[in-house]
Motif scaffolding. Structure first.
Motif, PDB file in Angstrom:
ATOM      1  N   THR A   1      50.775   6.204  31.908  1.00 43.19           N
ATOM      2  CA  THR A   1      50.937   6.518  30.483  1.00 43.19           C
ATOM      3  C   THR A   1      52.312   6.193  29.925  1.00 43.19           C
ATOM      4  O   THR A   1      52.557   6.395  28.738  1.00 43.19           O
ATOM      5  CB  THR A   1      50.655   8.012  30.234  1.00 43.19           C
ATOM      6  OG1 THR A   1      51.570   8.810  31.012  1.00 43.19           O
ATOM      7  CG2 THR A   1      49.229   8.380  30.609  1.00 43.19           C
ATOM      8  N   HIS A   2      53.226   5.697  30.772  1.00 43.66           N
ATOM      9  CA  HIS A   2      54.599   5.496  30.299  1.00 43.66           C
ATOM     10  C   HIS A   2      54.668   4.508  29.142  1.00 43.66           C
ATOM     11  O   HIS A   2      55.559   4.580  28.293  1.00 43.66           O
ATOM     12  CB  HIS A   2      55.496   5.028  31.443  1.00 43.66           C
ATOM     13  CG  HIS A   2      55.238   3.629  31.887  1.00 43.66           C
ATOM     14  ND1 HIS A   2      55.877   2.547  31.333  1.00 43.66           N
ATOM     15  CD2 HIS A   2      54.389   3.130  32.832  1.00 43.66           C
ATOM     16  CE1 HIS A   2      55.446   1.433  31.912  1.00 43.66           C
ATOM     17  NE2 HIS A   2      54.545   1.759  32.818  1.00 43.66           N
TER      18      HIS A   2
ATOM     19  N   ARG B   1      45.300  19.994  25.449  1.00 42.99           N
ATOM     20  CA  ARG B   1      44.340  18.913  25.175  1.00 42.99           C
ATOM     21  C   ARG B   1      42.967  19.451  24.783  1.00 42.99           C
ATOM     22  O   ARG B   1      42.364  18.999  23.802  1.00 42.99           O
ATOM     23  CB  ARG B   1      44.199  18.012  26.406  1.00 42.99           C
ATOM     24  CG  ARG B   1      43.171  16.889  26.232  1.00 42.99           C
ATOM     25  CD  ARG B   1      42.904  16.146  27.517  1.00 42.99           C
ATOM     26  NE  ARG B   1      42.292  16.972  28.543  1.00 42.99           N
ATOM     27  CZ  ARG B   1      40.983  17.265  28.585  1.00 42.99           C
ATOM     28  NH1 ARG B   1      40.167  16.807  27.644  1.00 42.99           N
ATOM     29  NH2 ARG B   1      40.503  18.009  29.557  1.00 42.99           N
TER      30      ARG B   1
ATOM     31  N   LYS C   1      58.240  13.491  28.041  1.00 42.32           N
ATOM     32  CA  LYS C   1      58.769  13.253  29.388  1.00 42.32           C
ATOM     33  C   LYS C   1      57.633  13.088  30.393  1.00 42.32           C
ATOM     34  O   LYS C   1      57.701  12.226  31.279  1.00 42.32           O
ATOM     35  CB  LYS C   1      59.676  14.410  29.805  1.00 42.32           C
ATOM     36  CG  LYS C   1      61.042  14.408  29.131  1.00 42.32           C
ATOM     37  CD  LYS C   1      61.911  15.545  29.652  1.00 42.32           C
ATOM     38  CE  LYS C   1      63.304  15.505  29.041  1.00 42.32           C
ATOM     39  NZ  LYS C   1      64.153  16.622  29.539  1.00 42.32           N
ATOM     40  N   ASP C   2      56.594  13.915  30.253  1.00 40.70           N
ATOM     41  CA  ASP C   2      55.456  13.821  31.167  1.00 40.70           C
ATOM     42  C   ASP C   2      54.757  12.472  31.028  1.00 40.70           C
ATOM     43  O   ASP C   2      54.392  11.837  32.029  1.00 40.70           O
ATOM     44  CB  ASP C   2      54.467  14.951  30.890  1.00 40.70           C
ATOM     45  CG  ASP C   2      54.997  16.312  31.312  1.00 40.70           C
ATOM     46  OD1 ASP C   2      55.999  16.354  32.061  1.00 40.70           O
ATOM     47  OD2 ASP C   2      54.419  17.329  30.881  1.00 40.70           O
ATOM     48  N   LEU C   3      54.574  12.034  29.790  1.00 33.92           N
ATOM     49  CA  LEU C   3      53.928  10.747  29.557  1.00 33.92           C
ATOM     50  C   LEU C   3      54.772   9.601  30.110  1.00 33.92           C
ATOM     51  O   LEU C   3      54.259   8.662  30.725  1.00 33.92           O
ATOM     52  CB  LEU C   3      53.692  10.541  28.052  1.00 33.92           C
ATOM     53  CG  LEU C   3      52.607  11.377  27.391  1.00 33.92           C
ATOM     54  CD1 LEU C   3      52.665  11.223  25.879  1.00 33.92           C
ATOM     55  CD2 LEU C   3      51.223  10.969  27.896  1.00 33.92           C
ATOM     56  N   GLU C   4      56.076   9.685  29.904  1.00 33.52           N
ATOM     57  CA  GLU C   4      56.972   8.615  30.309  1.00 33.52           C
ATOM     58  C   GLU C   4      57.089   8.520  31.832  1.00 33.52           C
ATOM     59  O   GLU C   4      57.257   7.419  32.387  1.00 33.52           O
ATOM     60  CB  GLU C   4      58.346   8.826  29.693  1.00 33.52           C
ATOM     61  CG  GLU C   4      59.265   7.618  29.774  1.00 33.52           C
ATOM     62  CD  GLU C   4      60.534   7.838  28.991  1.00 33.52           C
ATOM     63  OE1 GLU C   4      60.832   7.027  28.097  1.00 33.52           O
ATOM     64  OE2 GLU C   4      61.238   8.839  29.246  1.00 33.52           O
ATOM     65  N   SER C   5      56.994   9.631  32.514  1.00 28.73           N
ATOM     66  CA  SER C   5      57.152   9.648  33.967  1.00 28.73           C
ATOM     67  C   SER C   5      55.888   9.235  34.707  1.00 28.73           C
ATOM     68  O   SER C   5      55.933   8.946  35.911  1.00 28.73           O
ATOM     69  CB  SER C   5      57.581  11.046  34.439  1.00 28.73           C
ATOM     70  OG  SER C   5      56.584  12.008  34.140  1.00 28.73           O
ATOM     71  N   ASN C   6      54.755   9.192  34.005  1.00 30.47           N
ATOM     72  CA  ASN C   6      53.483   8.820  34.622  1.00 30.47           C
ATOM     73  C   ASN C   6      53.279   7.311  34.488  1.00 30.47           C
ATOM     74  O   ASN C   6      53.257   6.789  33.371  1.00 30.47           O
ATOM     75  CB  ASN C   6      52.340   9.568  33.945  1.00 30.47           C
ATOM     76  CG  ASN C   6      51.008   9.369  34.659  1.00 30.47           C
ATOM     77  OD1 ASN C   6      50.765   8.341  35.287  1.00 30.47           O
ATOM     78  ND2 ASN C   6      50.138  10.350  34.550  1.00 30.47           N
TER      79      ASN C   6
ATOM     80  N   ARG D   1      59.163  17.498  23.514  1.00 31.54           N
ATOM     81  CA  ARG D   1      60.061  16.874  24.488  1.00 31.54           C
ATOM     82  C   ARG D   1      59.413  16.851  25.883  1.00 31.54           C
ATOM     83  O   ARG D   1      59.463  15.836  26.587  1.00 31.54           O
ATOM     84  CB  ARG D   1      61.393  17.614  24.538  1.00 31.54           C
ATOM     85  CG  ARG D   1      62.385  17.002  25.527  1.00 31.54           C
ATOM     86  CD  ARG D   1      63.684  17.784  25.603  1.00 31.54           C
ATOM     87  NE  ARG D   1      64.442  17.700  24.356  1.00 31.54           N
ATOM     88  CZ  ARG D   1      64.571  18.677  23.485  1.00 31.54           C
ATOM     89  NH1 ARG D   1      63.980  19.855  23.722  1.00 31.54           N
ATOM     90  NH2 ARG D   1      65.269  18.538  22.388  1.00 31.54           N
ATOM     91  N   ARG D   2      58.812  17.973  26.272  1.00 33.88           N
ATOM     92  CA  ARG D   2      58.185  18.044  27.595  1.00 33.88           C
ATOM     93  C   ARG D   2      57.020  17.069  27.719  1.00 33.88           C
ATOM     94  O   ARG D   2      56.895  16.359  28.732  1.00 33.88           O
ATOM     95  CB  ARG D   2      57.694  19.470  27.864  1.00 33.88           C
ATOM     96  CG  ARG D   2      56.885  19.610  29.149  1.00 33.88           C
ATOM     97  CD  ARG D   2      56.524  21.050  29.434  1.00 33.88           C
ATOM     98  NE  ARG D   2      55.758  21.680  28.368  1.00 33.88           N
ATOM     99  CZ  ARG D   2      54.449  21.498  28.185  1.00 33.88           C
ATOM    100  NH1 ARG D   2      53.767  20.697  28.999  1.00 33.88           N
ATOM    101  NH2 ARG D   2      53.815  22.122  27.211  1.00 33.88           N
ATOM    102  N   LEU D   3      56.184  16.980  26.692  1.00 33.62           N
ATOM    103  CA  LEU D   3      55.029  16.095  26.751  1.00 33.62           C
ATOM    104  C   LEU D   3      55.445  14.630  26.782  1.00 33.62           C
ATOM    105  O   LEU D   3      54.846  13.816  27.502  1.00 33.62           O
ATOM    106  CB  LEU D   3      54.108  16.361  25.559  1.00 33.62           C
ATOM    107  CG  LEU D   3      53.369  17.701  25.578  1.00 33.62           C
ATOM    108  CD1 LEU D   3      52.572  17.895  24.304  1.00 33.62           C
ATOM    109  CD2 LEU D   3      52.451  17.796  26.791  1.00 33.62           C
TER     110      LEU D   3
END
Length: 237
Positions: free
Chosen positions: A171-172, A215, A163-168, A159-161
């Motif tokens: 990378t969204h 990563r 969200k991080d991808l979507e907010s960037n 879930r956290r990853l």
């Protein structure tokens, strides 16, 4: 089973940078050797959404000789593929002797997803996994090396990853509505993925479970597992 990939494994940048030159050199050497030996290598990339599978694919292409690598991504079945036997689309993507074929998605994806969504029963999933085991045994008997990598994320980490991808902004685009839908079905995906892996974890084509939260760890581990599999095959020749 998946609990073994939720231990919080991480590598520092210093550890990663120290190990990478030797790994890259040995991978490239092993790649040239398998080309001379005419050994085909099939690398299956599977696992959790947001687990960096695409990044691992790019890294393996970078570390190997790109002239000897074929990468295929399997998404929805095309009309042409639906008109033919199920394995036709995969058969066409298998690497020639001496080449490495990286399969992003594979013959595992559709049966697991269909079972999660309830369009097939567990007995049908088991039947499909038995077919896969036979298919892989045939490839290995013909001289291929099969390296199966499953990238796992704990639910809260996934879930956290995502969200991080979507907010960037950069990378969204990588986060699709289906990723969030699959997260809601996390327990089912875990249950049936584990069932599939256990049924197809064989001596000739074992599964390698990789903790995907970090990563550096997932990339280095994937490269090391591929190297070990190639070196083992070359020793057996």
């Amino acid at each position: 089973m998946f609990e073994a990939a939720e231990l919080g494994r991480k590598l520092t940048k210093a550890q990663y940078d120290a190990a990478l030159p030797k790994l890259r050199s040995e991978l490239l050497g092993a790649h040239f050797a398998l080309k001379e030996a005419k050994v085909p290598v099939v690398v299956i990339i599977s696992g959790a959404d947001g687990g960096g599978k695409g990044e691992v694919v790019h890294r393996l292409n970078e570390w190997l000789d790109p002239r000897g690598v074929d990468t295929h991504a399997f998404w929805q079945t095309s009309d042409e593929e639906r008109d033919r036997p199920y394995y036709w689309r995969f058969w066409r993507a298998l690497p020639a002797r001496g080449r490495v074929g990286i399969l992003f998605g594979s013959w595992y994806s559709e049966p697991i997803i269909r079972r999660v969504y309830g369009t097939i029963k567990t007995s049908k999933l088991d039947t499909e996994m038995d077919r896969i085991a036979c298919f892989e045994k045939m490839l290995v008997d013909d001289g291929a090396v099969i390296v199966k990598l499953w990238f796992h994320l704990a639910r809260k980490v996934q879930r956290r990853l995502l969200k991080d991808l979507e907010s960037n902004p950069k990378t969204h685009w990588r986060v699709l509505p289906t990723d969030w839908k699959h997260l809601k079905l996390y327990d089912k995906f875990t249950e049936f993925s584990e069932r599939a892996l256990r049924r197809t974890d064989t001596g000739h084509a074992p599964w390698h479970l990789i903790e995907a939260a970090d990563r550096r760890y997932r990339e280095l581990t994937a490269g090391q597992l591929l190297l070990q599999a190639i070196q083992q095959k070359l020793r057996e020749l």
